[in-house]
Scaffold this motif. Sequence first.
Motif, short mmCIF file in Angstrom:
data_model
loop_
_atom_site.label_atom_id
_atom_site.label_comp_id
_atom_site.label_asym_id
_atom_site.label_seq_id
_atom_site.Cartn_x
_atom_site.Cartn_y
_atom_site.Cartn_z
N ASN A 91 15.77 52.60 40.58
CA ASN A 91 17.68 52.03 41.28
C ASN A 91 18.37 52.26 40.38
O ASN A 91 18.33 53.83 39.75
CB ASN A 91 17.21 50.59 40.27
N TRP A 92 19.53 52.23 41.36
CA TRP A 92 20.72 53.16 41.30
C TRP A 92 21.92 51.86 41.37
O TRP A 92 22.31 50.65 41.82
CB TRP A 92 21.07 53.44 42.16
N LEU A 93 22.69 52.27 40.81
CA LEU A 93 24.41 51.80 41.11
C LEU A 93 25.98 52.71 41.24
O LEU A 93 25.69 53.94 39.98
CB LEU A 93 24.84 50.34 39.71
N LYS A 94 26.47 52.20 42.01
CA LYS A 94 27.05 53.22 42.85
C LYS A 94 28.77 51.96 42.12
O LYS A 94 29.11 51.53 41.92
CB LYS A 94 27.66 53.91 43.42
N VAL A 95 30.51 53.00 41.40
CA VAL A 95 31.15 51.87 40.99
C VAL A 95 32.32 52.66 41.05
O VAL A 95 32.40 53.92 40.61
CB VAL A 95 31.16 51.37 39.29
N LYS A 96 33.24 52.08 42.30
CA LYS A 96 34.24 52.78 42.66
C LYS A 96 35.64 51.72 41.60
O LYS A 96 35.88 50.87 41.98
CB LYS A 96 34.94 52.58 44.02
#
Length: 173
Positions: A91-96
Amino acid sequence: MHYQTSYGSPALADYDNDGDLDLFLTTIDGNDAAVLYRNDGNWNFHNVTGEAGLRGIRGTMQAAWSDFDNDGDLDLMSGGRLWRNKGTAGNWLKVKLKGSDSRVNRAAIGGQVESSTGRGNMNDLTLHFGLGTHSEDVELEISWPYMQEKQTVTAQVNRVVTVNMALPVDDSD
């Protein structure tokens, strides 16, 4: 790690989304090749250059990570070529992060955001976190420059989240 004449730019990223930072090393010596080491935990590294499809990258200091195809895993730009990651199970998470006043620019550079590795490289400014098997919501705690209080945001996994800098409340009235 194995010995070779030269290593160039190191570029850390979690290419397999297992929650451990992996290490890609370029080389400027044409007789040597760039190498990708997977972090198997506790900073124990294993050479996975061949299985990742990265053999033959020679004579470059270029290494930049980004999720170019927006499929949740990090792809690599090196040696003037884009190497698309074939996918991982983690699983992953991308944060801008987006600054919102004169103290923090719109790209949030100046905070704890890395923008480049090596010479002439620019990583994606979207932060990428491999979460391994973690599937519950994640609480993010952001420390913005010049702000005393941290900003807290809850996010679902396997998503891109944009966090706008919370402006301080003026209590002088």
